[in-house]
Design an enzyme around this catalytic site. Structure first.
Site, PDB file in Angstrom:
ATOM      1  CB  CYS A 284      12.978   8.447   8.994  1.00 35.92           C
ATOM      2  SG  CYS A 284      13.562   7.253   7.803  1.00 35.92           S
TER       3      CYS A 284
ATOM      4  CD  GLU B 138      13.317   0.464   9.452  1.00 34.65           C
ATOM      5  OE1 GLU B 138      13.744   1.364  10.212  1.00 34.65           O
ATOM      6  OE2 GLU B 138      13.925  -0.597   9.245  1.00 34.65           O
TER       7      GLU B 138
ATOM      8  CE  LYS C 184      -1.661   2.923   2.784  1.00 32.95           C
ATOM      9  NZ  LYS C 184      -1.812   4.130   1.965  1.00 32.95           N
TER      10      LYS C 184
ATOM     11  CD  GLU D 132      10.498  12.264  12.077  1.00 35.36           C
ATOM     12  OE1 GLU D 132       9.431  11.711  12.404  1.00 35.36           O
ATOM     13  OE2 GLU D 132      11.403  11.701  11.443  1.00 35.36           O
TER      14      GLU D 132
HETATM   15  P1  NDP Z   1       1.723   8.003   8.504  1.00 34.88           P
HETATM   16  O1  NDP Z   1       2.399   7.196   9.530  1.00 34.88           O
HETATM   17  O2  NDP Z   1       0.357   8.499   8.755  1.00 34.88           O
HETATM   18  O3  NDP Z   1       1.658   7.199   7.111  1.00 34.88           O
HETATM   19  C1  NDP Z   1       2.573   6.241   6.670  1.00 34.88           C
HETATM   20  C2  NDP Z   1       1.825   5.146   5.900  1.00 34.88           C
HETATM   21  O4  NDP Z   1       0.910   4.482   6.772  1.00 34.88           O
HETATM   22  C3  NDP Z   1       0.973   5.678   4.750  1.00 34.88           C
HETATM   23  O5  NDP Z   1       0.931   4.748   3.698  1.00 34.88           O
HETATM   24  C4  NDP Z   1      -0.395   5.787   5.410  1.00 34.88           C
HETATM   25  O6  NDP Z   1      -1.450   5.822   4.502  1.00 34.88           O
HETATM   26  C5  NDP Z   1      -0.394   4.531   6.243  1.00 34.88           C
HETATM   27  N1  NDP Z   1      -1.358   4.521   7.336  1.00 34.88           N
HETATM   28  C6  NDP Z   1      -1.883   5.572   8.002  1.00 34.88           C
HETATM   29  N2  NDP Z   1      -2.751   5.134   8.944  1.00 34.88           N
HETATM   30  C7  NDP Z   1      -2.776   3.783   8.884  1.00 34.88           C
HETATM   31  C8  NDP Z   1      -3.454   2.760   9.593  1.00 34.88           C
HETATM   32  N3  NDP Z   1      -4.299   3.033  10.569  1.00 34.88           N
HETATM   33  N4  NDP Z   1      -3.230   1.477   9.263  1.00 34.88           N
HETATM   34  C9  NDP Z   1      -2.363   1.163   8.294  1.00 34.88           C
HETATM   35  N5  NDP Z   1      -1.696   2.092   7.556  1.00 34.88           N
HETATM   36  C10 NDP Z   1      -1.882   3.384   7.868  1.00 34.88           C
HETATM   37  O7  NDP Z   1       2.680   9.180   8.164  1.00 34.88           O
HETATM   38  P2  NDP Z   1       2.247  10.580   7.505  1.00 34.88           P
HETATM   39  O8  NDP Z   1       2.343  10.395   6.072  1.00 34.88           O
HETATM   40  O9  NDP Z   1       0.954  11.091   8.001  1.00 34.88           O
HETATM   41  O10 NDP Z   1       3.371  11.528   8.071  1.00 34.88           O
HETATM   42  C11 NDP Z   1       3.273  12.049   9.403  1.00 34.88           C
HETATM   43  C12 NDP Z   1       4.635  12.190  10.028  1.00 34.88           C
HETATM   44  O11 NDP Z   1       5.201  10.896  10.198  1.00 34.88           O
HETATM   45  C13 NDP Z   1       5.660  12.948   9.199  1.00 34.88           C
HETATM   46  O12 NDP Z   1       5.533  14.310   9.315  1.00 34.88           O
HETATM   47  C14 NDP Z   1       6.935  12.398   9.792  1.00 34.88           C
HETATM   48  O13 NDP Z   1       7.222  13.050  10.985  1.00 34.88           O
HETATM   49  C15 NDP Z   1       6.591  10.953  10.061  1.00 34.88           C
HETATM   50  N6  NDP Z   1       6.993  10.058   8.946  1.00 34.88           N
HETATM   51  C16 NDP Z   1       8.112   9.322   9.047  1.00 34.88           C
HETATM   52  C17 NDP Z   1       8.527   8.558   7.972  1.00 34.88           C
HETATM   53  C18 NDP Z   1       9.745   7.742   8.031  1.00 34.88           C
HETATM   54  O14 NDP Z   1      10.342   7.486   6.968  1.00 34.88           O
HETATM   55  N7  NDP Z   1      10.149   7.254   9.186  1.00 34.88           N
HETATM   56  C19 NDP Z   1       7.791   8.496   6.719  1.00 34.88           C
HETATM   57  C20 NDP Z   1       6.595   9.261   6.728  1.00 34.88           C
HETATM   58  C21 NDP Z   1       6.228  10.009   7.810  1.00 34.88           C
HETATM   59  P3  NDP Z   1      -2.008   7.255   3.987  1.00 34.88           P
HETATM   60  O15 NDP Z   1      -0.961   7.830   3.142  1.00 34.88           O
HETATM   61  O16 NDP Z   1      -3.222   6.923   3.235  1.00 34.88           O
HETATM   62  O17 NDP Z   1      -2.283   8.058   5.240  1.00 34.88           O
END
Ligand code: NDP
Length: 454
Positions: free
Chosen positions: A263, A229, A154, A356
């Site tokens: 990250c 991660e 996904k 972060e």
């Molecule tokens: P999220 O954790 O919300 O999203 C990451 C992934 O998880 C996306 O594919 C999202 O889908 C999916 N997701 C969200 N909710 C659920 C759920 N309940 N069950 C299963 N999958 C889910 O990150 P965000 O994109 O909202 O970013 C928010 C913050 O997170 C950033 O500002 C940053 O601080 C951190 N982040 C860290 C990352 C890293 O590489 N460690 C990467 C991304 C974010 P969808 O896109 O549809 O919401």
């Protein structure tokens, strides 16, 4: 049917619309993936290896198209996007060697022979964030497929285009239907169904610590395998005996790469106080000359942020009156631009220093000695990355061992390398991806005793 409009972050114009998978489709695709699994795990190791090499070749021949999609749909600079498409190819090639090396052990026992097998866990649900849509997809997909698992991926709602194309390239390259499926859609709908579906045996999640924590709780109900991660707040530690010119010249790339949406961003620069003035004088031109602009231009080093909402979130860390030491440039007009920004001096409770930011904002903090540098670096719930700059080899090793973080570099701003293990300490995650052992994380070890006595 729900549709999502992908916006070009550099122009705010629509790129295309994508049909979102429903909860029912997520459940059905998980079941199809489970049906495809027995045949995929039965493919002879050498044949599975060849199919992964064919998949890598298909990605290679489409690399310009994939890079173009990432420029348009995610705002990544074209140079970075080409590198990312190349990384998908390279990760597939690296793990294409794994099926023929998934050997077990023979353990001496009395009365017979004991052998172990690495059995694939089954269907893997791969949940990918928006910051590096291609590399992060490949880090889960390639070792899982190599281990004999099938995968339902996904992508993030905002950045589905490259994952969808990679999904179709898998079919064009000859992977059987159901072995690798890409389902664009909402996390709360598609991602959550992957977590909940009993036939999905492992979840690989990259994203926020908050969502990771809730997925971990949901997986616990089924004792489902899980790799997380999550976030980071990593330190770039610069000692007085370091090559200050190199440390300052590379510091922007350790934090502003991908506009800080990384990250591993080393978003806290810690500098020994005796050289902080000299370091700041060197850092300023390095920051103000970062080329921020049109992602389609080969000269661009930093593009826009992913969305208006995310830009507002990043900007909230730099309110009026924030201690901005200096900042770089960003285009005016349409696009989710934010300039590289250096904050100093910052209070220890400033959210820009403790949380972060996931944007191009870095703080600079002085320290007196090695013990204080380590204490400051570890004073965070996270532990993902970090860099250490010193000409003293003993200190480099001592500090690297003392910093509670999974991925460190010495006298380098190097970050993730697919041939070494990657993952976090503390709230930065659970488990490791990448490196030679990654396929093992998609297997269960089975031991079989074979009696030899009459
Ligand atoms: P999220 O954790 O919300 O999203 C990451 C992934 O998880 C996306 O594919 C999202 O889908 C999916 N997701 C969200 N909710 C659920 C759920 N309940 N069950 C299963 N999958 C889910 O990150 P965000 O994109 O909202 O970013 C928010 C913050 O997170 C950033 O500002 C940053 O601080 C951190 N982040 C860290 C990352 C890293 O590489 N460690 C990467 C991304 C974010 P969808 O896109 O549809 O919401």
């Amino acid at each position: 049917m729900t549709e999502f409009t992908v916006l070009n972050p550099a122009t705010e114009e629509p790129v295309t619309t994508v049909a979102q998978a429903s909860a029912a489709r997520a459940m059905a695709s998980s079941a199809c993936s489970a049906e495809a699994w027995p045949a995929w795990r039965a493919v002879a190791p050498g044949d599975r290896a060849r199919m992964l090499r064919d998949f890598a070749a298909a990605v290679d021949s489409a690399s310009e198209e994939l890079a173009g999609l990432e420029v348009a749909g995610s705002g990544h600079p074209i140079g970075a996007a080409r590198w990312e498409a190349g990384q998908v190819r390279d990760v597939l090639l690296y793990y294409s060697a794994a099926p023929e090396r998934l050997s077990g052990r023979q353990i001496p026992v009395s009365g017979g022979l004991n052998v172990t097998f690495h059995e694939p866990v089954g269907v893997v649900g791969l949940i990918v964030p928006w910051n590096f849509p291609m590399p992060i997809l490949s880090w889960g997909m390639a070792p899982a497929l190599a281990a004999g698992c099938t995968v339902v991926a996904k992508p993030a709602e905002a950045t589905p285009l490259t994952a969808m194309r990679i999904g179709s390239l898998a079919l064009e390259a000859g992977l059987p239907p159901g072995v690798f499926t890409v389902l664009p859609g909402k996390g709360s709908v598609v991602g959550q169904r992957l977590v909940d579906h009993p036939l999905v045996r492992k979840i690989v999640f990259t994203g926020s610590t908050e969502v990771g924590r809730s997925i971990m709780a949901d997986c616990a109900r089924q004792v489902k395998r899980l790799t997380l991660e999550l976030g980071g707040k990593s330190a770039n530690i610069i000692f007085a005996d370091a090559d200050l010119e190199r440390a300052a010249a590379t510091a922007p790339y350790a934090v502003f790469d991908n506009a800080g949406q990384d990250c591993c961003a080393r978003s806290r620069i810690l500098v020994q106080s005796s050289v902080i003035d000299r370091f700041m004088a060197l850092l300023e031109p390095a920051v103000t000359t970062v080329t921020v602009g049109d992602p389609a231009s080969a000269a661009t080093e930093m593009g826009p942020l992913i969305s208006a909402a995310h830009r507002a979130h990043v900007a909230s860390f730099v309110p009026d009156g924030a201690p901005v030491a200096f900042r770089g440039h960003a285009p005016a007009g349409p696009g989710f631009w934010y300039p590289p920004t250096v904050l100093a001096p910052v209070r220890p409770d400033d959210p820009a220093y403790t949380e972060e930011v996931f944007g191009p904002v870095v703080t600079v903090t002085p320290f007196e000695d090695e013990a204080e540098a380590v204490a400051i670096a570890n004073d965070t719930p996270y532990g993902l990355s970090g860099s250490i700059w010193t000409s003293n080899v003993g200190r480099a090793i001592r500090v690297a061992r003392a910093v509670e973080s999974g991925n460190l570099s010495v006298n380098s701003h190097s970050s993730v390398r697919y041939w070494t293990p990657f993952g976090g300490f503390k709230q930065s995650g659970l488990g490791r991806e990448l490196g030679p052992d990654a396929p093992d994380a998609f297997t269960e070890t089975k031991n079989v005793f074979i009696a030899t006595e009459e």
